[in-house]
Design a protein around this motif. Structure first.
Motif, short mmCIF file in Angstrom:
data_model
loop_
_atom_site.label_atom_id
_atom_site.label_comp_id
_atom_site.label_asym_id
_atom_site.label_seq_id
_atom_site.Cartn_x
_atom_site.Cartn_y
_atom_site.Cartn_z
N MET A 119 0.84 -1.04 -0.03
CA MET A 119 0.35 0.00 0.08
C MET A 119 0.89 1.26 0.06
O MET A 119 0.26 2.36 -0.06
CB MET A 119 -1.02 -0.20 1.35
CG MET A 119 -1.98 -1.23 1.24
SD MET A 119 -3.16 -0.71 2.46
CE MET A 119 -1.97 -1.37 3.80
N ILE A 120 2.21 1.25 0.23
CA ILE A 120 3.04 2.35 0.20
C ILE A 120 3.18 2.78 -1.27
O ILE A 120 3.81 1.90 -1.91
CB ILE A 120 4.38 2.01 1.09
CG1 ILE A 120 4.10 1.87 2.58
CG2 ILE A 120 5.43 3.19 0.89
CD1 ILE A 120 5.15 1.46 3.20
N SER A 121 3.00 4.01 -1.37
CA SER A 121 3.27 4.78 -2.77
C SER A 121 3.77 5.99 -2.29
O SER A 121 3.62 6.59 -1.25
CB SER A 121 2.13 4.66 -3.64
OG SER A 121 0.97 5.62 -3.14
N PRO A 122 4.50 6.83 -3.23
CA PRO A 122 4.88 8.12 -2.95
C PRO A 122 3.77 9.08 -2.13
O PRO A 122 4.34 10.08 -1.51
CB PRO A 122 5.17 8.82 -4.41
CG PRO A 122 5.65 7.28 -4.92
CD PRO A 122 4.63 6.43 -4.65
N THR A 127 1.50 3.89 6.61
CA THR A 127 2.06 4.06 8.17
C THR A 127 0.99 3.52 9.02
O THR A 127 0.93 2.57 9.69
CB THR A 127 2.98 5.06 8.33
OG1 THR A 127 4.23 5.28 7.39
CG2 THR A 127 3.72 4.83 9.80
N CYS A 128 0.07 4.53 9.01
CA CYS A 128 -1.19 4.21 10.06
C CYS A 128 -1.80 3.06 9.81
O CYS A 128 -2.19 2.23 10.75
CB CYS A 128 -1.99 5.63 9.79
SG CYS A 128 -3.39 5.43 11.20
N LEU A 129 -2.24 2.78 8.49
CA LEU A 129 -2.82 1.37 8.17
C LEU A 129 -2.03 0.21 8.44
O LEU A 129 -2.67 -0.84 8.94
CB LEU A 129 -3.35 1.47 6.56
CG LEU A 129 -4.49 2.23 6.25
CD1 LEU A 129 -4.92 2.29 4.78
CD2 LEU A 129 -5.76 1.93 7.06
N GLY A 137 3.75 10.00 14.68
CA GLY A 137 2.33 10.25 14.96
C GLY A 137 1.47 9.25 14.21
O GLY A 137 0.31 8.69 14.77
N ALA A 138 1.77 9.19 13.00
CA ALA A 138 0.87 8.13 12.11
C ALA A 138 1.13 6.78 12.67
O ALA A 138 -0.04 5.85 12.83
CB ALA A 138 1.20 8.40 10.67
N LEU A 139 2.29 6.31 13.02
CA LEU A 139 2.58 5.13 13.51
C LEU A 139 1.67 4.87 14.84
O LEU A 139 1.34 3.92 15.10
CB LEU A 139 4.19 4.93 13.97
CG LEU A 139 4.57 3.87 14.79
CD1 LEU A 139 4.19 2.55 14.04
CD2 LEU A 139 6.01 3.97 15.03
N ILE A 175 -10.40 7.32 13.39
CA ILE A 175 -9.34 6.57 12.66
C ILE A 175 -9.68 6.99 11.27
O ILE A 175 -8.67 7.57 10.52
CB ILE A 175 -9.20 5.19 12.63
CG1 ILE A 175 -7.65 4.63 12.07
CG2 ILE A 175 -10.22 4.41 12.07
CD1 ILE A 175 -6.67 5.29 12.85
N VAL A 176 -10.91 7.39 10.84
CA VAL A 176 -11.27 7.76 9.51
C VAL A 176 -10.53 9.18 9.30
O VAL A 176 -10.20 9.58 8.16
CB VAL A 176 -12.65 7.51 9.02
CG1 VAL A 176 -13.13 8.39 7.95
CG2 VAL A 176 -13.05 6.19 9.07
N LEU A 177 -11.08 9.85 10.30
CA LEU A 177 -10.67 11.19 10.18
C LEU A 177 -9.42 11.46 10.17
O LEU A 177 -8.70 12.47 9.60
CB LEU A 177 -11.42 12.34 11.36
CG LEU A 177 -11.03 13.64 11.42
CD1 LEU A 177 -11.49 14.41 9.94
CD2 LEU A 177 -11.93 14.27 12.67
N ALA A 178 -8.56 10.66 11.08
CA ALA A 178 -7.04 10.79 11.09
C ALA A 178 -6.47 10.44 9.60
O ALA A 178 -5.36 10.94 9.08
CB ALA A 178 -6.43 9.97 12.09
N LEU A 179 -6.80 9.37 9.09
CA LEU A 179 -6.55 8.94 7.90
C LEU A 179 -6.79 9.98 6.82
O LEU A 179 -5.89 10.36 5.91
CB LEU A 179 -7.06 7.81 7.36
CG LEU A 179 -6.82 6.44 8.09
CD1 LEU A 179 -7.84 5.32 7.75
CD2 LEU A 179 -5.35 5.93 7.72
#
Length: 485
Positions: free
Chosen positions: A108-111, A118-120, A159-161, A204-208
């Motif tokens: 899922m990691i892309s530029p 990272t969060c997911l 923070g995302a982690l 978590i949705v708002l955080a994403l």
């Protein structure tokens, strides 16, 4: 408490708080002077401090011991679950389940979406293993290194982690905090998890969304993906990554949705993980038993992967299990001495209706988390303080257990002197107060809890009487806070 344990009227508030304050002082001494925050011994000292002050009030040791054991008994089912969780973590790594989640999570990691990924990824791993600390201390280190190489500020990655890791921990049926909290509040695990969805999912949705917005500004700097490729290749070379490895978590989720008891559900997941390890990875039955007992030891040649995957086993839960015993015992001693009763009597003056009940639950949990710094005591004390009040006012204690986790589990990594904050800061190399503002999910979830308390949404009652007045004052404390035998 049982009637034969309750010892007359509680002491004055200041005298009632003395054992708590002395124990807090010992915790602070160990953290700031000895630079070692393992709260077992300070909590054991707290138990003896309570015993000393209790004797000054004329309370016999046998009475205090009975109170302590009564509260410890509440946590016994959670402790058995914790040991089963250790088995699950070990066999799910051995079987390839956790490596499979990590392998495809890295896809899922892309530029443009590094922070979101990272969060997911951390959320998925933490949800699968039930440990935020394990996720931060293993996968988190790899993600921090990748983020730094790609030009992302470490405080944003941190923070995302933290958002993802503690979201997964909070929602995982394998997590010790997720098992302990409903036990203390006398509700069941699956009802507790369902209740937490009302605050945790929108958070978590708002955080994403926020991470996607922040990450877009760094899209031009995200060019190096060598570390990710190497990570994935090592996993693919070490494990057979087959869809069959997903059978254990699918079965556990199905059993959870069917609301089957937690211990047999989790143990079934561990057993299935062992069978998959034998059938797909070619491991022996002896190895499966050894991993269930002692955990999985990774030897891929990659330091980051070996540190990530060396985990699990019954013995890995010893630290948590013993801490749970001390935290529950300390809460029981505070009850016997009268600290709980004295604080409740003061809190009852603040509670006039639904919102004040939820706000008091949140504030009390956050205060204990800030003062004590021990997440297990933070989860236990508010449950013992306010469970009776929820029952007396006709609300399900799932709202209380949700408030405790929102403000206890999720505040832990945001407070520098808390167990969680100290661990995360020392592990990722970023000061707590620097990454905390960007751990969006951790502080958004409690805000949603207050919003639902204000509006009445997701605050279920014990009965279906919709005509009940939410603003009805709480009954007299002696009725509201009674404990069953």
């Amino acid at each position: 408490m049982n009637d034969d344990i309750r010892i007359g009227p509680p002491p004055g508030l200041m005298m009632a708080l003395l054992p708590l304050l002395v124990t807090t002082a010992v915790l602070i001494l160990q953290f700031f002077v000895f630079a070692d925050f393992t709260p077992h011994i300070p909590l054991a000292c707290g138990i003896m401090v309570c015993a000393f002050f209790g004797r000054l009030r004329g309370i016999r040791w046998t009475q205090m011991e009975a109170s302590m054991l009564e509260v410890v008994k509440i946590g016994i089912p959670a402790i058995f679950i914790l040991m089963a969780v250790g088995m699950v973590i070990g066999t799910w790594i051995l079987s390839g389940t956790v490596p499979m989640l990590i392998y495809y999570g890295f896809q899922m990691i892309s530029p443009s979406v590094f922070l979101v990924a990272t969060c997911l990824i951390s959320a998925l791993v933490s949800l699968a293993t039930g440990t935020s600390w394990g996720t931060v201390g293993t996968l988190g280190i790899a993600l921090m290194g990748i983020g730094e190489g790609l030009g992302i500020p470490m405080y944003l990655t941190g923070g995302a982690l933290v958002s993802g890791a503690f979201f997964g921990d909070k929602m995982s049926p394998l997590s010790e905090t997720t098992n302990l909290t409903p036990a203390v509040c006398e509700t069941d695990l699956w009802s507790h998890i369902k209740s937490m969805m009302a605050t945790t999912v929108p958070a978590i949705v708002l955080a994403l969304i926020l991470y996607a917005w922040l990450g877009a500004g760094y899209a031009d700097q995200l060019e190096r993906t060598t570390d990710i490729t190497t990570f994935r290749e090592t996993l693919a070379d070490t494990f057979t990554l087959s869809w069959i490895t997903m059978i254990p978590p699918v079965v556990v989720i199905a059993m959870a949705l069917a609301k089957l008891p937690p211990f047999p559900t989790i143990f079934t997941g561990a057993a299935l993980g062992g069978l998959v390890a034998i059938g797909i990875q070619g491991e022996s039955l002896h190895t499966v038993f050894d991993v269930m007992q002692n955990g999985y030891i990774s030897d891929t040649g990659s330091g980051a992967i070996d540190e990530l995957l060396s985990s699990g086993g019954v013995l890995s839960m010893t630290w948590v299990v013993t801490l749970t015993f001390f935290a529950l015992g300390f809460a029981g001693m505070l009850e016997a001495y009268g600290t709980i009763d004295a604080i409740i009597q003061r809190l009852m003056r603040l509670i006039r209706g639904r919102f004040s009940l939820v706000a008091t639950s949140s504030g009390t949990t956050l205060a204990v988390s800030t003062i004590i710094g021990d997440v297990y005591t933070t989860l236990v004390l508010p449950g013992r303080l306010l469970k009776g009040q929820y029952q007396a006012m006709g609300y399900k204690t799932t709202t209380l257990s949700r408030s405790i986790e929102d403000n206890g589990t999720l505040s832990s990594p945001l407070i520098p002197w808390n167990m969680g904050g100290g661990f995360v800061a020392s592990t990722i190399g970023v000061p707590t107060l620097v990454y905390a503002p960007f751990a969006f999910a951790c502080w958004l979830s409690p805000l949603f809890g207050l919003l639902w308390g204000l509006t009445g949404h997701f605050i279920p009652r014990e009965t279906h009487d919709e005509a009940a007045d939410d603003a009805t004052p709480a009954p007299d404390y002696q009725v509201a806070s009674g404990h069953s035998s």
